[in-house]
Design an enzyme around this catalytic site. Structure first.
Site, PDB file in Angstrom:
ATOM      1  CE  LYS A 175      -1.676   2.652   3.064  1.00 38.47           C
ATOM      2  NZ  LYS A 175      -1.684   3.942   2.281  1.00 38.47           N
ATOM      3  N   GLY A 228       7.032   5.325   8.415  1.00 44.04           N
ATOM      4  CA  GLY A 228       6.195   6.497   8.625  1.00 44.04           C
ATOM      5  C   GLY A 228       6.332   7.033  10.038  1.00 44.04           C
ATOM      6  N   GLY A 233       2.818   4.017  13.780  1.00 47.41           N
ATOM      7  CA  GLY A 233       3.581   2.818  14.115  1.00 47.41           C
ATOM      8  C   GLY A 233       3.044   2.118  15.351  1.00 47.41           C
ATOM      9  CD  GLU A 250      13.001   4.801   8.716  1.00 51.23           C
ATOM     10  OE1 GLU A 250      12.496   5.651   9.496  1.00 51.23           O
ATOM     11  OE2 GLU A 250      13.425   5.071   7.592  1.00 51.23           O
ATOM     12  CB  CYS A 284      13.237   9.193   8.016  1.00 51.65           C
ATOM     13  SG  CYS A 284      14.266   8.151   6.960  1.00 51.65           S
ATOM     14  CD  GLU A 385      10.712  12.654  11.754  1.00 53.17           C
ATOM     15  OE1 GLU A 385      11.579  12.261  10.961  1.00 53.17           O
ATOM     16  OE2 GLU A 385       9.772  11.937  12.143  1.00 53.17           O
TER      17      GLU A 385
END
Length: 492
Positions: A175, A228, A233, A250, A284, A385
């Protein structure tokens, strides 16, 4: 405008509901494609197809060399079509074509690397302590893999998942991000051309909350791989607990770029720009946390500000563009809010901090490259982030202080150290709690080296031989060559 479909069991199909989604060019908000918008029922169908293909199909039973050959052919196809793929990626994400072409070359390399590994691990024979017996360890495919990829590197991240999964003999449902699916669709067309069997790779287009959640929850899926944000997550981990499926996550980073006074000044400044502004900071591993030794801080930041003022924003298709737009209006607003929060908490805005005034950029999701000075470790912009072109500046006096600052984060994906003292470099990199540490460089990666993070940056590793092992199960086979009765409860 492109009209695209999903790929299930070797056929290009619409969503069962007939729903569609417009794909937007972030440079000017023009609609570049219409794609299906799948729902849970589409996801269930794709999983069923992948399950059947794994349980009763040929792919997992092919010799590794044959699977590898298909991946070599796919790598060649990607190289042959890299210009087309790069332009699609730039339309979809806004990054420069130069960046996108580099991505395509890397992607071909990823498929080529795992193609080479497909037949290299035949297992091992281990010495058995039991007479007249053999003992060996073999690796087998996990089964059906659900793969969810992000919007910032749509095809690169897909390749990191598809290549090892295919090499190991798995089947999968992938996806892509619902806002950047175009290159994944195109590479799936190339998979058809090289003869990847029907049902092995299935592409479902739709939201993570429905399609992605079904992949994570389904008891017919044996592994879920996701790249993501941390919030998603966590949801995936909880959903995956239903059948204790393997997980590979990740989840981003808040990556320090540590500059010591003895570093090469010009190179460190230049690389600090690259670390933070590459792909508009939507990386990232972006080096958004500049941690610079106090004795050179003023000179370093002054030079960084001047160069930041000259960064050329524009279309990814223009040769002189250095930085494209952010991905969406929603993400632009998020970055804007972080910069506001930073100033509210005491950071000083040195440059940027707003949308550009250039009339040619008004229809795109552009944000000026930004530097926030005077940051402290307790600030939101240091701990969270931002995922945009924002550099935060912190200072240190001693090596121990630099290490402490760099490690003071819930994340642990990557970081860099700049110094001409290699003994110092070794001490600091060994002390950093991160999955990748660079010395006098930033951003390089290659398929042979593992990628992944410590702490809340994720679970597991992609790339390298470890990346292949993520998609394999390990089985021990013991064989008794001289079986004898043990007289268990035997009556005399």
């Amino acid at each position: 405008m492109l009209q695209k479909k999903m790929y299930l069991n070797g056929e290009w199909v619409d969503a069962r509901s007939g729903e569609t989604r417009e794909i937007i060019n972030p440079y000017n908000q023009e609609v570049i494609a219409i794609v299906p918008e799948a729902d849970v029922e589409d996801a269930k169908q794709a999983i069923k197809i992948a399950r059947e293909a794994f349980d009763n199909g040929e792919w997992s039973h092919l010799p590794g060399a044959e699977r590898g050959h298909k991946l070599f052919l796919l790598a060649e196809k990607i190289e042959e079509n890299k210009q087309e793929l790069a332009e699609l990626e730039t339309l979809d994400t806004g990054k420069t074509v130069t960046e996108s072409i580099a991505d395509m070359e890397d992607i071909a390399g990823v498929f080529r690397y795992f193609a080479g590994l497909a037949d290299k691990d035949g297992g091992e024979v281990i010495e058995s302590p039991i007479p007249h017996s053999t003992s060996m360890v073999v690796r087998e495919p996990v089964g059906v893999c659900g793969q969810i990829t992000p919007w910032n590197y749509p095809l690169l991240q897909a390749a990191w998942k598809l290549a090892p999964a295919l090499a190991a003999g798995n089947t999968m449902v992938i996806k892509p991000s619902e806002i950047t699916p175009l290159t994944t669709i195109r590479v799936t067309e190339l998979m058809e051309e090289v003869g990847i069997p029907e049902g092995v790779v299935n592409v479902v287009l739709g939201p993570g909350a429905t399609v992605g959640n079904e992949l994570a929850e389904s008891e017919e899926v044996d592994l879920i791989s996701f790249t993501g944000g941390g919030a998603t997550g966590r949801k995936i981990m909880k959903a995956a607990a239903g059948n204790f499926k393997k997980i590979a996550l990740e989840l981003g980073g808040k990556n320090p770029n540590v500059v010591f006074a003895d570093a090469d000044f010009e190179t460190a400044v230049d690389q600090a720009l690259n670390a933070a502004y590459f792909h508009a900071g939507q990386v990232c591993s972006a080096g958004s946390r500049l941690i610079v030794e106090e004795s050179i801080k003023d000179a370093f930041v002054k030079e960084l500000v001047e160069r930041t003022k000259g960064v050329k924003l524009g279309s990814g298709f223009e040769e002189d563009t250095e930085m494209g737009p952010l991905i969406s209006a929603e993400h632009l607003a998020k970055v804007e809010r972080y910069v506001e929060i930073g100033q509210e908490e005491g950071a000083k805005l040195l440059v940027g901090g707003s949308r550009p005034e250039d009339p040619e950029l008004q229809n795109g999701f552009f944000y000026l490259p930004t530097i926030l000075d005077g940051c402290t470790r307790d600030m939101t912009v240091i701990q969270e982030e931002i995922f945009g072109p924002v550099i935060t500046v912190e200072t240190f006096k001693t090596e121990d202080e630099a290490i402490e600052l760099a490690n003071d984060s819930n994340y642990g994906l990557a970081g860099a150290v700049w110094t001409n003292d290699m003994y110092k470099a070794n001490r600091v990199t060994r002390a950093l709690r991160m999955g990748t540490t660079w010395v006098n460089d930033f951003h390089p990666y290659f398929p042979q080296a593992p990628w992944g993070g410590y702490k809340q940056s994720g679970i597991g590793r992609e790339l390298g031989h470890i990346g292949l092992e993520e998609y394999q199960e390990t089985k021990h086979i013991f064989q008794n060559l001289d079986p004898q009765p043990v007289h268990w409860f035997t009556k005399k």
